[in-house]
Design a protein around this motif. Structure first.
Motif, PDB file in Angstrom:
ATOM      1  N   GLU A  48       0.813  -1.222   0.000  1.00 36.54           N
ATOM      2  CA  GLU A  48       0.000   0.000   0.000  1.00 36.54           C
ATOM      3  C   GLU A  48       0.849   1.275   0.000  1.00 36.54           C
ATOM      4  O   GLU A  48       0.492   2.280  -0.604  1.00 36.54           O
ATOM      5  CB  GLU A  48      -0.907  -0.013   1.236  1.00 36.54           C
ATOM      6  N   ALA A  49       2.016   1.192   0.687  1.00 38.04           N
ATOM      7  CA  ALA A  49       2.863   2.384   0.829  1.00 38.04           C
ATOM      8  C   ALA A  49       3.345   2.937  -0.505  1.00 38.04           C
ATOM      9  O   ALA A  49       3.750   4.104  -0.591  1.00 38.04           O
ATOM     10  CB  ALA A  49       4.076   2.053   1.698  1.00 38.04           C
ATOM     11  N   PHE A 186      14.862   3.773  -2.227  1.00 34.02           N
ATOM     12  CA  PHE A 186      14.329   2.467  -2.627  1.00 34.02           C
ATOM     13  C   PHE A 186      13.024   2.104  -1.922  1.00 34.02           C
ATOM     14  O   PHE A 186      12.297   1.238  -2.376  1.00 34.02           O
ATOM     15  CB  PHE A 186      15.382   1.378  -2.378  1.00 34.02           C
ATOM     16  N   LEU A 187      12.815   2.742  -0.776  1.00 34.03           N
ATOM     17  CA  LEU A 187      11.605   2.421  -0.001  1.00 34.03           C
ATOM     18  C   LEU A 187      10.957   3.698   0.511  1.00 34.03           C
ATOM     19  O   LEU A 187      11.659   4.679   0.792  1.00 34.03           O
ATOM     20  CB  LEU A 187      11.973   1.544   1.217  1.00 34.03           C
ATOM     21  N   PRO A 188       9.645   3.687   0.659  1.00 36.95           N
ATOM     22  CA  PRO A 188       8.992   4.854   1.261  1.00 36.95           C
ATOM     23  C   PRO A 188       9.371   4.971   2.741  1.00 36.95           C
ATOM     24  O   PRO A 188       9.779   3.982   3.362  1.00 36.95           O
ATOM     25  CB  PRO A 188       7.496   4.562   1.110  1.00 36.95           C
ATOM     26  N   ARG A 189       9.214   6.170   3.246  1.00 32.07           N
ATOM     27  CA  ARG A 189       9.587   6.449   4.638  1.00 32.07           C
ATOM     28  C   ARG A 189       8.973   5.435   5.619  1.00 32.07           C
ATOM     29  O   ARG A 189       9.654   4.962   6.539  1.00 32.07           O
ATOM     30  CB  ARG A 189       9.084   7.864   4.969  1.00 32.07           C
ATOM     31  N   GLU A 190       7.715   5.067   5.383  1.00 34.31           N
ATOM     32  CA  GLU A 190       7.001   4.172   6.327  1.00 34.31           C
ATOM     33  C   GLU A 190       7.649   2.792   6.427  1.00 34.31           C
ATOM     34  O   GLU A 190       7.497   2.096   7.432  1.00 34.31           O
ATOM     35  CB  GLU A 190       5.531   3.965   5.894  1.00 34.31           C
ATOM     36  N   LEU A 191       8.371   2.402   5.388  1.00 34.55           N
ATOM     37  CA  LEU A 191       8.961   1.048   5.401  1.00 34.55           C
ATOM     38  C   LEU A 191      10.423   1.039   5.832  1.00 34.55           C
ATOM     39  O   LEU A 191      11.039  -0.014   5.924  1.00 34.55           O
ATOM     40  CB  LEU A 191       8.830   0.414   4.014  1.00 34.55           C
ATOM     41  N   ILE A 192      10.988   2.229   6.064  1.00 36.99           N
ATOM     42  CA  ILE A 192      12.384   2.278   6.535  1.00 36.99           C
ATOM     43  C   ILE A 192      12.374   2.089   8.046  1.00 36.99           C
ATOM     44  O   ILE A 192      11.696   2.814   8.784  1.00 36.99           O
ATOM     45  CB  ILE A 192      13.054   3.618   6.142  1.00 36.99           C
ATOM     46  N   THR A 193      13.138   1.076   8.516  1.00 40.14           N
ATOM     47  CA  THR A 193      13.085   0.743   9.945  1.00 40.14           C
ATOM     48  C   THR A 193      14.193   1.434  10.746  1.00 40.14           C
ATOM     49  O   THR A 193      14.011   1.699  11.925  1.00 40.14           O
ATOM     50  CB  THR A 193      13.202  -0.786  10.125  1.00 40.14           C
ATOM     51  N   ALA A 194      15.322   1.713  10.100  1.00 36.42           N
ATOM     52  CA  ALA A 194      16.441   2.327  10.847  1.00 36.42           C
ATOM     53  C   ALA A 194      16.125   3.797  11.137  1.00 36.42           C
ATOM     54  O   ALA A 194      15.958   4.591  10.206  1.00 36.42           O
ATOM     55  CB  ALA A 194      17.735   2.214  10.041  1.00 36.42           C
ATOM     56  N   ARG A 195      16.080   4.126  12.421  1.00 33.42           N
ATOM     57  CA  ARG A 195      15.694   5.497  12.785  1.00 33.42           C
ATOM     58  C   ARG A 195      16.765   6.509  12.367  1.00 33.42           C
ATOM     59  O   ARG A 195      16.442   7.641  12.018  1.00 33.42           O
ATOM     60  CB  ARG A 195      15.431   5.577  14.294  1.00 33.42           C
ATOM     61  N   TRP A 196      18.044   6.072  12.441  1.00 30.17           N
ATOM     62  CA  TRP A 196      19.111   7.006  12.057  1.00 30.17           C
ATOM     63  C   TRP A 196      18.999   7.374  10.573  1.00 30.17           C
ATOM     64  O   TRP A 196      19.240   8.507  10.178  1.00 30.17           O
ATOM     65  CB  TRP A 196      20.501   6.416  12.367  1.00 30.17           C
ATOM     66  N   LEU A 197      18.599   6.375   9.749  1.00 30.38           N
ATOM     67  CA  LEU A 197      18.473   6.630   8.308  1.00 30.38           C
ATOM     68  C   LEU A 197      17.319   7.596   8.035  1.00 30.38           C
ATOM     69  O   LEU A 197      17.429   8.503   7.199  1.00 30.38           O
ATOM     70  CB  LEU A 197      18.268   5.308   7.563  1.00 30.38           C
TER      71      LEU A 197
END
Lengths: 253, 255
Positions: A48-49, A186-197
């Protein structure tokens, strides 16, 4: 614009046509990215993202960014060739305003980048990339591409003028390249898990051109990114032209 | 009437600390064929670079045809033609295209620039080279093209810095025919530096001698010859060598 300025911009374009390795490589690299990213990880576009446009629309902005990165050394190459042959001094002694001697190859490079962006937009449209606002979306993508390309061309040309070595024009591409991986490439913000990134992506200017484009294409981002992107890259374009002009003063006659 | 080239107390020091020009003052009248002589490193090329606005001066002032280059640099570029020591050619462009483009840069229309290019191709005997890329021309033909480019816009002041280096004798004779005709018929002011003193002797009327950034003599060539050797008829080459030798000995003695 007066005749002399137009003549010098035309000359810059002709130089690129006669020696097209930089823009053609940039274009090839963009198509390659579009092909491999979509083929390799396009399947996740059903999440969906990624919105209704799918992964192709999501990843399309990276091809636009890659295009300018691949071709931004063209202006530096033209300037370097002219300096090596001594022809730059002949131009310097003509009644052409001296700023245009540096700006003309940069504009030629940027125009070439815009032409190839139009081609890419065409290829994207045929391949199924969505354009949320139709022609306005395409024009918005072109505007961002123009500013991004001018930014890279200006800094590349400036570095080349200061060092006197055309290889150094590639420094800016090498400097920008890691920024692609520190963003929502490569991925929307919602799917990025690393907080630093995520934190880094907020201060990374590349994020704003990517998300700005995504707002125009698939509508998966907000207008704020597009406006902020315009502001950032208008500023960096002016700064890069100023840097190139300041660098031209370092040339030894 | 103001001099065509008016130089007043000009100073130039390079960042390396070398004082290339030390307070030079000169007056060159319109239509004069002037030559600046001096040993290597004397400051000749630096002075030409300053006068043609390629580099800046530290202090002093100069005007060309009454125009201050700091006030109106583009006007200066239109009135001067420059053939410097090194060829300044785009190797990827054809000879004719370079001439036409040069004309267009100086405000000629395309037909005007093409006509002027044809004239210069004939004058400099480059008919067989017009469609060749400049990078593929022989050394002598590159030099001819380089000099032809300096004349495209019919300058009123011509700066020639070692212009005939690399030209064969026929090309040199042809080149001087073109320049002397411009000087005599169109009253173009010529500012020449050369190491071929016989060329300066034959064509120039006035001279200055520069050594270590200072003018040591300025005036008519005939007067210089008389000053060096009042009794005999020496060529400019012989007079110059005798003068430089005396100058070197004097400075050696002082040091």
């Amino acid at each position: 614009m007066n005749t002399v300025n137009i003549l010098l911009i035309e000359r810059g374009i002709m130089k690129l046509i006669k020696k097209p390795s930089a823009p053609v490589m940039g274009f090839g690299m963009s198509l390659f990215f579009l092909l491999v990213y979509n083929a390799g990880i396009g399947g996740i576009g059903s999440l969906e993202a990624f919105g209704a446009g799918g992964y192709l629309s999501f990843v399309f902005p990276i091809t636009i960014i890659s295009l300018a990165m691949g071709s931004s050394a063209g202006a530096g190459q033209t300037l370097n060739d002219d300096m090596q042959s001594g022809y730059f001094r002949r131009l310097y002694l003509s009644p052409a305003p001296r700023w245009i001697l540096v700006v003309a190859p940069m504009l030629a490079d940027t125009i070439s980048s815009v032409v190839f962006t139009i081609l890419l937009i065409g290829i994207g449209a045929i391949s199924g990339v969505s354009f949320q606002f139709g022609l306005l979306s395409a024009l918005g993508v072109l505007l961002l591409s123009f500013l991004w390309s001018l930014t890279l061309c200006g800094f590349s040309a400036g570095i080349m003028l200061r060092t006197g070595q055309h290889q150094s024009a590639a420094i800016i591409t090498n400097a920008v390249f890691p920024l692609l991986f520190l963003s929502t490439t490569f991925l929307p913000r919602e799917l990025i898990t690393a907080r630093w990134l995520l934190a880094v992506s907020w201060v990374n200017p590349v994020t704003y051109i990517l998300e700005g484009n995504r707002y125009l294409l698939a509508g998966t981002s907000s207008a704020g990114f597009f406006i902020t992107g315009l502001l950032i890259f208008s500023t960096t374009s002016i700064a890069s032209v100023a840097y190139a002009l300041a660098s031209a003063k370092k040339i030894k006659a | 009437m103001a001099a065509e080239i008016h130089i007043q107390k000009l100073f130039k020091k390079y960042p390396t600390g070398t004082e290339a020009i030390k307070g030079i003052s000169l007056e060159i009248e319109k239509g004069q064929f002037f030559t600046l002589l001096g040993p290597n490193g004397a400051g000749k090329s630096t002075l030409i670079k300053i006068l043609t606005t390629l580099i800046g001066k530290d202090s002093g002032r100069f005007t060309l045809a009454g125009t201050d280059p700091e006030m109106n640099p583009l006007q200066i570029q239109k009135m001067i033609g420059v053939a410097s020591q090194e060829n300044e050619l785009d190797p990827a462009e054809k000879a004719e295209n370079l001439l036409v483009f040069q004309g267009r840069l100086f405000g000629l229309t395309k037909p005007e620039a093409t006509n002027r290019a044809n004239e210069l191709i004939q004058l400099f005997q480059l008919e067989n080279e017009r469609n060749k890329k400049s990078g593929t021309l022989s050394g002598g033909n590159k030099r001819r093209l380089h000099c032809a480019l300096a004349l495209v816009h019919r300058p009123q002041i011509l700066f020639l810095d070692e212009p005939t280096v690399g030209m064969d004798p026929v090309a040199r004779a042809n080149f001087w025919d073109v320049i002397t005709q411009m000087n005599r018929r169109e009253h173009v002011t010529v500012f020449l530096t050369t190491q071929y003193l016989e060329e300066a002797d034959e064509h120039a009327s006035d001279m200055a001698l520069i050594a270590a950034g200072e003018i040591r003599y300025s005036g008519a060539i005939s007067d210089f010859k008389k000053m060096v050797n009042p009794n005999g008829a020496l060529t400019l080459n012989e007079s110059y060598l005798q003068y430089i030798k005396a100058l070197t000995n004097a400075e050696y003695t002082i040091n």
